[in-house]
Motif scaffolding. Structure first.
Motif, PDB file in Angstrom:
ATOM      1  N   ALA A 106       3.219   6.093  -1.684  1.00  0.00           N
ATOM      2  CA  ALA A 106       2.175   7.107  -1.518  1.00  0.00           C
ATOM      3  C   ALA A 106       1.823   7.752  -2.861  1.00  0.00           C
ATOM      4  CB  ALA A 106       2.642   8.170  -0.527  1.00  0.00           C
ATOM      5  N   LEU A 107       2.836   7.947  -3.692  1.00  0.00           N
ATOM      6  CA  LEU A 107       2.579   8.542  -5.001  1.00  0.00           C
ATOM      7  C   LEU A 107       1.717   7.616  -5.858  1.00  0.00           C
ATOM      8  CD1 LEU A 107       6.047  10.112  -5.929  1.00  0.00           C
ATOM      9  CD2 LEU A 107       3.998  11.284  -5.093  1.00  0.00           C
ATOM     10  N   ALA A 109      -0.453   5.606  -4.798  1.00  0.00           N
ATOM     11  CA  ALA A 109      -1.829   5.719  -4.301  1.00  0.00           C
ATOM     12  C   ALA A 109      -2.496   6.976  -4.852  1.00  0.00           C
ATOM     13  CB  ALA A 109      -1.826   5.741  -2.777  1.00  0.00           C
ATOM     14  N   GLU A 110      -1.686   7.999  -5.087  1.00  0.00           N
ATOM     15  CA  GLU A 110      -2.227   9.235  -5.667  1.00  0.00           C
ATOM     16  C   GLU A 110      -2.402   9.110  -7.174  1.00  0.00           C
ATOM     17  OE1 GLU A 110      -0.010  12.864  -4.929  1.00  0.00           O
ATOM     18  OE2 GLU A 110       0.471  12.160  -2.910  1.00  0.00           O
ATOM     19  N   GLY A 111      -1.942   8.016  -7.717  1.00  0.00           N
ATOM     20  CA  GLY A 111      -2.063   7.821  -9.156  1.00  0.00           C
ATOM     21  C   GLY A 111      -0.944   8.462  -9.955  1.00  0.00           C
ATOM     22  N   THR A 112       0.162   8.769  -9.280  1.00  0.00           N
ATOM     23  CA  THR A 112       1.275   9.326 -10.036  1.00  0.00           C
ATOM     24  C   THR A 112       2.537   8.520  -9.721  1.00  0.00           C
ATOM     25  OG1 THR A 112       2.571  11.315 -10.456  1.00  0.00           O
ATOM     26  CG2 THR A 112       1.663  11.071  -8.239  1.00  0.00           C
ATOM     27  N   SER A 113       3.677   9.021 -10.133  1.00  0.00           N
ATOM     28  CA  SER A 113       4.897   8.263  -9.897  1.00  0.00           C
ATOM     29  C   SER A 113       6.068   9.228  -9.849  1.00  0.00           C
ATOM     30  CB  SER A 113       5.131   7.265 -11.024  1.00  0.00           C
ATOM     31  OG  SER A 113       5.510   7.962 -12.200  1.00  0.00           O
ATOM     32  N   TRP A 127      11.068  15.675   0.996  1.00  0.00           N
ATOM     33  CA  TRP A 127      11.309  16.598   2.104  1.00  0.00           C
ATOM     34  C   TRP A 127      10.000  16.932   2.805  1.00  0.00           C
ATOM     35  CZ3 TRP A 127      15.564  17.845   4.615  1.00  0.00           C
ATOM     36  CH2 TRP A 127      16.812  17.692   3.988  1.00  0.00           C
ATOM     37  N   GLU A 128       8.961  17.125   2.047  1.00  0.00           N
ATOM     38  CA  GLU A 128       7.656  17.434   2.599  1.00  0.00           C
ATOM     39  C   GLU A 128       7.178  16.279   3.492  1.00  0.00           C
ATOM     40  OE1 GLU A 128       5.183  19.675  -0.481  1.00  0.00           O
ATOM     41  OE2 GLU A 128       3.909  17.977   0.067  1.00  0.00           O
ATOM     42  N   TRP A 129       7.361  15.093   2.961  1.00  0.00           N
ATOM     43  CA  TRP A 129       7.005  13.870   3.680  1.00  0.00           C
ATOM     44  C   TRP A 129       7.748  13.812   5.003  1.00  0.00           C
ATOM     45  CZ3 TRP A 129       3.640   9.937   2.405  1.00  0.00           C
ATOM     46  CH2 TRP A 129       3.777   8.722   3.081  1.00  0.00           C
ATOM     47  N   ARG A 130       9.019  14.162   4.945  1.00  0.00           N
ATOM     48  CA  ARG A 130       9.861  14.147   6.131  1.00  0.00           C
ATOM     49  C   ARG A 130       9.362  15.169   7.147  1.00  0.00           C
ATOM     50  NH1 ARG A 130      14.240  17.914   8.094  1.00  0.00           N
ATOM     51  NH2 ARG A 130      14.934  16.734   9.890  1.00  0.00           N
ATOM     52  N   GLU A 131       8.962  16.363   6.659  1.00  0.00           N
ATOM     53  CA  GLU A 131       8.416  17.379   7.562  1.00  0.00           C
ATOM     54  C   GLU A 131       7.207  16.820   8.307  1.00  0.00           C
ATOM     55  OE1 GLU A 131       9.523  20.333   8.572  1.00  0.00           O
ATOM     56  OE2 GLU A 131      11.243  19.554   7.439  1.00  0.00           O
TER      57      GLU A 131
END
Length: 914
Positions: A106-107, A109-113, A127-131
């Motif tokens: 996903a990162l 895809a956002e253009g980061t890593s 953790w956010e993803w998990r939420e």
RNA sequence: GGGCACGUAGCUCAGUGGGAGAGCGCUCGCUUCACACGCGAGAGGUCGGUGGUUCGAAACCACCCGUGCCCACCA
């Protein structure tokens, strides 16, 4: 219940069971009820608990989950109804590699890593993803009807769980079972981490096996014939020829090995070969590992990139030259020419260079096993790395003993030996992972001195020198935390009431692919840290394959989504189907079995609906019940107490059959025989309850002016029918909980949930063999007469005049007459004695004589009769043959011989009658 | 290389020592007042092959043929 009468009202118009309408309503009632959450009281031995194999937190329900969920829910619902304090421990697994990979994707895809974000921010993002995605699978379990304790959901990374993980790590470190080592590991370039042996899968691949000539150093140390030119291809002379499918690893060679007993090369041992392209001097050594018959019998040794060579290297104290780095590229040690190339590029480059020098003396196509990462799907790169390991032998011994002694039972037991063999040959486990998502090792290094601290809460500064501490970067293998699942979820290391009430658990149900990865490790850890086995039984369930026999997988396009199936056919149908499919081995997904389950739910719904509507209309039965001024909309159970009150032979029969299915179903569930439990239910509902019992009692359920018998008769029938239906619905509940819960709300006057009702038990006093024999006889006769009718083209509705010329139909003649559409004339049911017969139909214990041939094609009768005669004669001949055989009469058990004699008498009687 | 399974009706599978079964599919018939996601009746099988044990084998044993899975550091 406020809505009950409304729903009773529309029972009349609901001709189908509609899962989509019913399931959400029922699921909500279950969750509100608190039935799935037991208070932690009593002892685990008296209670019943199951720990769910925790699904990956961001995963979604696949067919394996659906099957295992159905299995566990059958067990849990059954035992809950059976009166045990029952807890199904729920939770999810943080799934290190899988989850980290998802978020990294996903990162990207956002253009980061992850590297760009840094560790702290990355972990926060996970953790956010998990939420965000972590509740999907739990909601999906609810749709399946799984009766987990949703109020106490655990997560393998939650705070309490982390405490357990740290406590175990620290203890094992102090006990010397956890240690750090530079060792060859399975490096997964995909997840950029070491992985354990169990996470490696071998794939067959076709590669080129190259034979490469290495020159021996001229004249050195040897007594062999070294006078020839070095470029000679003569093996005994100035060179050796090694074979490899990985020429690029030759850059890291540090020896050449031959078998010590290999006469051809004994003289080479101790000499020195020169590594082409590099020039490194390689000692020629002797090692038992080398197979003389493979290739030339000369082996290149690359300790840094091959597990076997690593061992040879340790035995002979060879140098380790790492030419491949953790990035999957050639390192500086590979030399300027190759450094930076990928492994595949390097392979081509090395081959080209060797070819140029004329060193490739053979190439052949070669099929072999290549290790791949089960996690990332990339090819494993064996390399040397500093990692944390756990010694397993000391843990494995008691875990093996527990299974050997039956304290843990593996079902089916053919997996037992596989488990024991694996335990006996267990090797150290690489437990560290170069990931960010997971339990970070509780290991702290001093930046100043070499001191190392392992503790749950480290000191502020180094205890040796006072220097600053930094924590180990690595996290633990996910399976390290999973290994603690059955007790860490219950609050261990604290002595919580939960732990006392629900540990050890009763059974662990899983597919066999994680028997070693997970199950074995839970047994080891459970024994080590709680002193008890974590579960008494391990049930290994089927793997569901695609209908064509291939693996179900998204990438192959062979996956079937259980949620789609639930939407289409209902959760009950999917559960029934999966349970009916399951067996002791892998099975293909059967859409038919799911449809069979759907049919069963609908059948049960309609049977109950029919019975309730008819009972409500029985004159006298519902009258005068002040609670229900309008009986057709009432819940009849408030007026009629469900109870076995047999008045007719069919009542005695169905009550007897019911006891059998009650006992069988309970036994099958307890034996983990789910397919027979499910299919047995289906057979009872269809082949006994609906096809015969309900059909037989229909006249007794006539309403209004057509009503039969006395009020007492009708009440007795209503009571019996309600008893049978209630028992059947309760019996079926663990398998098909939704439809049965829905029906219970109509069958039970209290508003209580079926999920919390007692499981019905067989009452042996209701078993009635005589009734069974009589009723089975008439069933057979009805079927035979119907077959005859079909063969003579008798109009479906038309009554045929006939007479029963057979014994044993005294109580059932009316049934035969009605269901086979016979006009038996007199009230006695035997028919007109004096009228000549125009046709004979063979039935058990005699014949039915047809007295009128109007409109019938009797030629077919004759054919049928001839066929029946031939069959009878055949059977008689077979039995006679048996009985005339001296060996049979003498050696077969007496009751078998007696049975054959009785059969012969009966068959002769039937032949006579025909 | 070692181990564990499996081969029964067109398909998917039950059946572990005494008369070959189910579901689906197929054929024929039925708008029978619970259900057409229904009801009734049928057709369809040398139980992979060979040999053995047994009074008796689809079932137990051996071998063969075929299929699947697991484990294993032979380049």
């Amino acid at each position: 219940h406020p809505t009950m009468s409304d729903r009773s009202e529309d029972l009349e118009s609901r001709t189908r069971f509609e899962p989509a309408e019913v399931e959400p309503r029922i699921a909500a009632r279950w969750l509100e009820s608190g039935l799935f959450h037991p208070e932690p009281e009593g002892e685990a031995g008296a209670n019943y608990s199951v720990a769910i194999p925790p699904p990956n937190v961001t995963g979604s329900l696949h067919m394996g989950h659906a099957l295992n969920g159905s299995i566990q829910d059958v067990l849990v619902r059954y035992h809950r109804m059976a009166g045990r304090r029952t807890k199904w421990i729920l939770g999810t697994d943080h799934a290190g590699i899988a989850t980290q990979a998802q978020v990294e994707k996903a990162l990207r895809a956002e253009g980061t890593s992850r590297q760009e974000l840094g560790r702290e921010e990355f972990v926060r993002r996970v953790w956010e993803w998990r939420e965000h995605y972590g509740h999907t699978i739990v909601e999906q379990l609810k749709r399946l009807g799984a009766s987990c304790d949703y109020s106490e959901e655990r997560f393998t990374l939650d705070e309490g769980y982390h405490r357990a993980v740290v406590a175990v790590f620290v203890a094992l470190y102090r006990q010397g079972l956890i240690y750090r080592d530079r060792y060859i590991v399975n490096w997964d370039p995909g997840s950029h981490s070491a992985i354990s042996d169990l996470e490696v899968e071998e794939r067959r691949e076709r590669d080129t096996l190259y034979s490469i000539r290495y020159d021996l150093e001229g004249g050195a140390a040897g007594q062999g014939p070294v006078s020839r030119a070095p470029r000679s291809s003569d093996l005994g002379g100035g060179s050796v020829v090694i074979a490899t499918v990985r020429p690029e690893t030759m850059l890291g060679d540090t020896a050449v090995a031959v078998h010590p007993a290999d006469e051809r090369y004994r003289h080479l041992v101790g000499r020195t070969a020169v590594l082409p392209l590099v020039g490194r001097h390689l000692p020629v050594i002797a090692d038992e590992y080398v197979r003389a018959e493979f290739g030339t019998g000369q082996l290149k040794v690359t300790p840094a990139h091959d597990p076997a060579d690593f061992d040879i290297g340790r035995r002979h104290d060879l140098d380790q030259v790492s030419v491949i780095g953790e990035d999957g590229r050639m390192s500086a040690e590979a030399g300027e020419r190759f450094a930076g190339l990928t492994v595949m590029e390097a392979r081509a480059a090395v081959v080209a260079a060797l070819r140029e020098e004329g060193r490739i003396v053979g190439e052949e196509s070669y099929e072999h096993e290549v290790p791949y990462s089960h996690r990332s799907g990339e090819r494993i790169e064996p390399l040397i790395s500093l990692q944390w390991f756990m010694r397993m032998d000391e843990l494995a011994a008691p875990a093996a003993r527990a299974v050997r002694e039956g304290r843990v039972r593996i079902v089916p037991d053919n997996h037992r030996r596989v488990y024991l063999d694996w335990m006996a040959a267990i090797r150290p486990w690489c437990i560290s992972r170069q990931l960010w998502w997971g339990h970070r090792l509780p290991v702290y290094y001093c930046g100043t001195c070499e001191h190392l601290h392992v503790a749950a809460s480290p000191p502020e500064r180094c205890e040796a020198c006072g220097g600053a501490l930094r924590q180990e970067e690595d996290v633990l293998d996910t399976w390290f935390s999973s290994a603690l699942w059955p007790f860490a979820t219950l609050g261990w290391p604290d002595a919580t009431p939960q732990l006392r009430a629900f540990y050890p658990t009763a059974v662990l149900s899983t597919a066999r692919d994680i028997l070693f990865l997970w199950v074995a490790r839970m047994i080891m850890m459970g024994l080590r840290f709680t002193g008890e086995v974590p579960f008494a039984d391990v049930y290994i369930h089927s793997v569901i394959q695609a209908p064509d026999g291939r693996r179900m997988s998204k990438s192959l396009g062979t996956g079937i989504d259980p949620l789609d199936e639930i939407s289409r056919h209902g959760a009950d149908a999917v559960r029934f189907g999966l349970l009916a499919m399951s067996s002791s081995q892998d099975v293909r997904y059967s859409a038919e079995k799911v449809r069979q389950g759907q049919a069963l739910a609908n059948k049960l719904f309609n049977a109950t609906r029919f019975a309730l509507l008819r009972i409500a209309g029985l004159p006298g039965v519902m009258d005068g019940n002040p609670a229900h001024p309008n009986p057709t909309r009432a819940n009849p159970t408030r007026a009629v107490e469900p109870a076995p009150r047999p008045r007719a032979i069919e009542d005695r029969w169905i009550l007897s059959r019911l006891q059998e299915i009650l006992a069988d179903t309970a036994a099958r569930i307890e034996d983990y025989d789910f397919s027979h439990a499910a299919l047995g239910l289906y057979d009872f509902v269809y082949a006994e309850l609906c096809d015969w019992y309900l059909e037989i009692v229909k006249p007794r359920l006539a309403t209004g002016a057509a009503a039969q018998g006395t009020v007492e008769d009708r009440e007795a029938l209503a009571a019996t029918l309600l008893y049978v239906l209630r028992s059947t619905v309760a019996l079926a509940h663990p398998v098909i909980p939704f439809v049965t819960e829905e029906l219970w709300s109509h069958l039970d006057g209290t508003g209580e949930l079926l999920a919390g009702a007692p499981y019905p038990r067989a009452d042996v006093s209701l078993i009635d063999r005589d009734a069974e024999i009589e009723l089975e006889r008439v069933i057979e006769a009805v079927t035979l007469v119907r077959g005859w009718r079909d063969s003579v083209n008798a109009p479906p509705g038309a009554l045929v005049r006939a007479r029963i010329d057979a014994g044993g139909y005294e109580s059932t003649a009316a049934i035969l007459a009605r269901l086979a559409r016979l006009d038996l004339g007199d009230g006695a049911g035997v028919g007109d004695a004096g009228v000549p017969s125009v046709a004979s139909i063979a039935v058990p214990c005699g014949t039915v004589e047809v007295l009128s041939a109007e409109g019938l094609d009797l030629a077919a009768t004759e054919r049928r009769r001839a066929a029946a005669l031939a069959k009878l004669e055949g059977e008689i001949a077979r039995v006679e043959g048996k009985l005339s055989h001296a060996g049979f009469v003498q050696r077969a058990p007496a009751e078998v011989v007696e049975g054959e004699r009785a059969k012969l008498t009966r068959l002769r009687g039937e032949l006579e009658a025909l």
